[in-house]
Design an enzyme around this catalytic site. Structure first.
Site, mmCIF file in Angstrom:
data_model
loop_
_atom_site.group_PDB
_atom_site.id
_atom_site.type_symbol
_atom_site.label_atom_id
_atom_site.label_comp_id
_atom_site.label_asym_id
_atom_site.label_seq_id
_atom_site.Cartn_x
_atom_site.Cartn_y
_atom_site.Cartn_z
ATOM 1 N N ASP A 1 41.148 -72.452 36.197
ATOM 2 C CA ASP A 1 40.951 -71.396 35.182
ATOM 3 C C ASP A 1 41.221 -72.221 33.923
ATOM 4 O O ASP A 1 42.541 -72.096 33.544
ATOM 5 C CB ASP A 1 41.690 -70.054 35.505
ATOM 6 C CG ASP A 1 41.431 -68.908 34.277
ATOM 7 O OD1 ASP A 1 40.612 -69.457 33.582
ATOM 8 O OD2 ASP A 1 42.130 -67.999 34.500
ATOM 9 N N TYR B 1 45.805 -74.590 34.908
ATOM 10 C CA TYR B 1 45.632 -73.412 34.387
ATOM 11 C C TYR B 1 45.880 -73.070 32.919
ATOM 12 O O TYR B 1 47.053 -72.941 32.741
ATOM 13 C CB TYR B 1 46.607 -72.259 35.374
ATOM 14 C CG TYR B 1 46.433 -70.845 34.967
ATOM 15 C CD1 TYR B 1 45.435 -70.059 34.367
ATOM 16 C CD2 TYR B 1 47.825 -69.991 34.801
ATOM 17 C CE1 TYR B 1 45.483 -68.753 34.004
ATOM 18 C CE2 TYR B 1 47.872 -68.870 34.572
ATOM 19 C CZ TYR B 1 46.678 -68.040 33.826
ATOM 20 O OH TYR B 1 46.720 -66.842 33.596
ATOM 21 N N HIS C 1 38.882 -63.228 39.395
ATOM 22 C CA HIS C 1 38.044 -64.289 39.497
ATOM 23 C C HIS C 1 37.100 -64.537 40.745
ATOM 24 O O HIS C 1 37.709 -63.958 41.830
ATOM 25 C CB HIS C 1 38.938 -65.340 39.293
ATOM 26 C CG HIS C 1 39.626 -65.656 38.035
ATOM 27 N ND1 HIS C 1 39.235 -66.369 36.767
ATOM 28 C CD2 HIS C 1 40.455 -64.812 37.479
ATOM 29 C CE1 HIS C 1 40.068 -66.166 35.841
ATOM 30 N NE2 HIS C 1 40.734 -65.328 36.145
#
Length: 277
Positions: free
Chosen positions: A154, A114, A268
């Protein structure tokens, strides 16, 4: 695990809220073998309780409670996992989690990552560059460790103009800055190179772009504001970056975009890939 290894990744934007909105129903019917999560924002006990006993859960929470957090859940137990990234004075807690899994007598290494969202001309952007620097240093070592390695999550950067619907309006914003995109040129290769996305750069393959081809998107994140989701004004910032040997085993690549705005359980969408191991 089956011959086709299904690996899914999603930024859940708070796993407890995601389960209240329907993530559990999605997971029950998806046949996932390894599940990588970002922005867990919950305790390990919360996460284990939501997923259930059939999952082996690895979780690296953020230093600040209720922030970030990455996890990897699997149908079998990891043989080893690692969480350190970058120099000793760099706090990567809740943003980088590696795990090794034995699949068909081979080791598959999966990373749930992330990357910071960043903000131009602020300390947030400095931290983002520090993370990308650490990632750049780590990627070659991962590939040396296992020829079947995968970084998912992500990554908060749209690599190319194809990855953002409104790219012209975002060239000076974090997430699409030329300096950020240059890191992905190094990871994957620059689009003007003949070996782009064939193991160029540091040798990693963008599975999503290789599978989709030279088309806009398909996007993985949409702002909660306005009608971004309804008009598909999105960003492709959630990736599966694979070593060439693993990328060559891809059987299918799917983004589980919700049918309607009110059916979303995160901003998302999950990225689900089948690898023939």
């Amino acid at each position: 695990m089956p011959a086709a290894l299904r690996i899914a990744s999603v930024n859940v934007n708070g796993v407890r809220a995601a389960f209240r909105k329907g993530m559990g129903e999605w997971l029950d019917g998806r046949g996932v073998d390894i599940l990588a999560l970002q922005e867990v924002r919950a305790s390990t006990d919360d996460l284990v309780g939501l997923l259930g006993e059939e999952w082996d859960v690895l979780h690296d929470p953020a230093t600040a409670k209720g922030r970030a957090g990455v996890a990897i859940a699997s149908r079998n137990r990891a043989s080893i996992h690692r969480v350190d990234l970058g120099p000793d004075d760099f706090d990567s807690a809740g943003r980088w989690l590696e795990a090794d899994y034995e699949v068909g007598g081979r080791i598959v290494t999966v990373v749930s990552a992330y990357v910071h969202s960043g903000e131009v001309d602020t300390p947030k952007q400095v931290e983002k560059y520090r993370f990308l620097d650490a990632m750049q240093e780590r990627l070659p070592k991962l590939a040396e460790h296992s020829e079947l390695a995968l970084v998912v999550g992500d990554l908060n950067v749209g690599h190319r103009t194809l990855d953002i619907k409104n790219w012209k309006g975002n060239v000076k914003r974090a997430g699409f800055l030329p300096t950020e995109r240059a890191y992905f040129d190094r990871f994957i290769g620059a689009e003007d190179e003949p070996d782009y996305n064939r193991g160029a750069g540091l040798g990693w393959v963008d599975v999503g772009r290789r599978t989709a081809g030279e088309v806009p998107g398909p996007y993985t994140w949409w702002s909660q504001r306005g009608r971004a989701f309804d008009t598909d004004t999105g960003w492709r910032i959630d990736y599966h970056l694979a070593t060439p040997a693993l990328a060559d085993t891809v059987q299918s690549y799917v983004i589980d975009r919700a049918q309607a705005y009110d059916q979303r359980w995160s901003d998302h969408a999950p990225v689900v890939v089948d690898y023939a191991i």
